[in-house]
Write a protein that holds these residues in place. Sequence first.
Motif, short mmCIF file in Angstrom:
data_model
loop_
_atom_site.label_atom_id
_atom_site.label_comp_id
_atom_site.label_asym_id
_atom_site.label_seq_id
_atom_site.Cartn_x
_atom_site.Cartn_y
_atom_site.Cartn_z
N ARG A 161 -27.63 -11.78 -6.98
CA ARG A 161 -26.28 -11.28 -7.32
C ARG A 161 -26.23 -9.78 -7.04
O ARG A 161 -27.00 -9.02 -7.59
CB ARG A 161 -25.97 -11.58 -8.79
CG ARG A 161 -24.52 -11.38 -9.12
CD ARG A 161 -24.23 -12.05 -10.46
NE ARG A 161 -22.89 -11.78 -10.90
CZ ARG A 161 -21.86 -12.59 -10.67
NH1 ARG A 161 -22.05 -13.70 -10.02
NH2 ARG A 161 -20.67 -12.29 -11.10
N ILE A 162 -25.29 -9.40 -6.15
CA ILE A 162 -25.10 -7.99 -5.78
C ILE A 162 -23.63 -7.65 -5.97
O ILE A 162 -22.76 -8.28 -5.37
CB ILE A 162 -25.48 -7.74 -4.30
CG1 ILE A 162 -26.87 -8.26 -3.95
CG2 ILE A 162 -25.31 -6.27 -3.92
CD1 ILE A 162 -28.01 -7.47 -4.51
N ASP A 163 -23.36 -6.66 -6.80
CA ASP A 163 -21.98 -6.22 -7.05
C ASP A 163 -21.03 -7.38 -7.32
O ASP A 163 -19.92 -7.46 -6.79
CB ASP A 163 -21.46 -5.38 -5.88
CG ASP A 163 -22.20 -4.06 -5.72
OD1 ASP A 163 -22.85 -3.62 -6.69
OD2 ASP A 163 -22.12 -3.46 -4.64
N GLY A 164 -21.47 -8.33 -8.12
CA GLY A 164 -20.63 -9.45 -8.50
C GLY A 164 -20.57 -10.60 -7.50
O GLY A 164 -19.90 -11.59 -7.75
N LEU A 165 -21.26 -10.47 -6.38
CA LEU A 165 -21.28 -11.53 -5.37
C LEU A 165 -22.65 -12.18 -5.33
O LEU A 165 -23.67 -11.49 -5.42
CB LEU A 165 -20.97 -10.96 -3.98
CG LEU A 165 -19.57 -10.48 -3.70
CD1 LEU A 165 -19.49 -9.84 -2.32
CD2 LEU A 165 -18.59 -11.64 -3.79
N TRP A 166 -22.67 -13.50 -5.13
CA TRP A 166 -23.93 -14.20 -4.91
C TRP A 166 -24.20 -14.18 -3.41
O TRP A 166 -23.46 -14.78 -2.64
CB TRP A 166 -23.85 -15.63 -5.42
CG TRP A 166 -23.90 -15.71 -6.91
CD1 TRP A 166 -22.86 -15.95 -7.75
CD2 TRP A 166 -25.05 -15.54 -7.73
NE1 TRP A 166 -23.29 -15.93 -9.05
CE2 TRP A 166 -24.63 -15.69 -9.06
CE3 TRP A 166 -26.39 -15.27 -7.46
CZ2 TRP A 166 -25.52 -15.58 -10.14
CZ3 TRP A 166 -27.27 -15.16 -8.53
CH2 TRP A 166 -26.82 -15.32 -9.84
N LEU A 167 -25.25 -13.48 -2.99
CA LEU A 167 -25.62 -13.38 -1.58
C LEU A 167 -26.98 -14.04 -1.36
O LEU A 167 -27.87 -13.95 -2.22
CB LEU A 167 -25.67 -11.91 -1.15
CG LEU A 167 -24.31 -11.22 -1.16
CD1 LEU A 167 -24.47 -9.71 -1.08
CD2 LEU A 167 -23.44 -11.72 -0.02
N PRO A 168 -27.16 -14.70 -0.23
CA PRO A 168 -28.44 -15.37 0.04
C PRO A 168 -29.61 -14.40 0.03
O PRO A 168 -29.50 -13.27 0.50
CB PRO A 168 -28.23 -15.97 1.43
CG PRO A 168 -26.76 -16.14 1.55
CD PRO A 168 -26.18 -14.96 0.83
N SER A 169 -30.73 -14.88 -0.50
CA SER A 169 -31.96 -14.08 -0.47
C SER A 169 -33.02 -14.76 0.40
O SER A 169 -33.91 -14.09 0.93
CB SER A 169 -32.50 -13.86 -1.88
OG SER A 169 -32.71 -15.10 -2.53
N ARG A 170 -32.93 -16.08 0.53
CA ARG A 170 -33.86 -16.82 1.40
C ARG A 170 -33.09 -17.95 2.07
O ARG A 170 -32.33 -18.66 1.42
CB ARG A 170 -35.02 -17.42 0.60
CG ARG A 170 -35.98 -16.39 0.05
CD ARG A 170 -37.19 -17.00 -0.66
NE ARG A 170 -36.82 -18.01 -1.65
CZ ARG A 170 -37.18 -19.29 -1.59
NH1 ARG A 170 -37.92 -19.75 -0.60
NH2 ARG A 170 -36.81 -20.14 -2.52
N LEU A 171 -33.30 -18.12 3.37
CA LEU A 171 -32.71 -19.24 4.07
C LEU A 171 -33.55 -19.63 5.26
O LEU A 171 -34.32 -18.84 5.79
CB LEU A 171 -31.26 -18.97 4.49
CG LEU A 171 -30.92 -17.78 5.35
CD1 LEU A 171 -29.70 -18.09 6.21
CD2 LEU A 171 -30.56 -16.61 4.45
#
Length: 190
Positions: A161-171
């Motif tokens: 979670r970055i600045d209120g957004l869920w962003l991928p960390s592994r794919l």
Amino acid sequence: MRFLLLSLVLALSGCAYRAVEAPAGSWQAQQAALAKLQQWELSARLGIITPDERGSLSLFWRQNQDDYRLNLTNVVGKRVFDLNRQRRQIVLTDSEGRRHSADSARDLVFRLTGWDLPVEQLSNWIKGLPGEADRVEYDDDGRPKILVSNDWRLEYLGYTRIDGLWLPSRLTLTHADTTLRLAISQWELL
């Protein structure tokens, strides 16, 4: 009677307008925010597996609207390539400092490295934002878990979670005989 009918139409149109607005924290709100996110950068480890090679690289990516810079370096910090798109011009600078250009970043990377990288789609996919034609399976929290597009399969294995957004960390991305594993160590939203 006309007043009642007009009031009913206005009330219904007001409800329809409110229904379009996504509740905070929902996938619809997340998707709208990701679509607006046009300036960001990330640092990551990129594993590439093909029938001919297997390697681990460092990736730096800066996105600014439609323009971007992707820089890949090997484990000792030597440039593998630097790919830039600026004002619709795509230029790849190779490890020897030679500059190459083409109309398609994917074609250019493939021609010079043999790696089939879907560069044009990656700027959205890497944010966890599927395209309209992509088939998507969601996790229990409503985020993309598996995405299939043009013979590419993406598996989102972790989020941060970055600045209120869920962003991928592994794919993991797979296509034919190419597998890409991406472990994002840092996101910065600009």
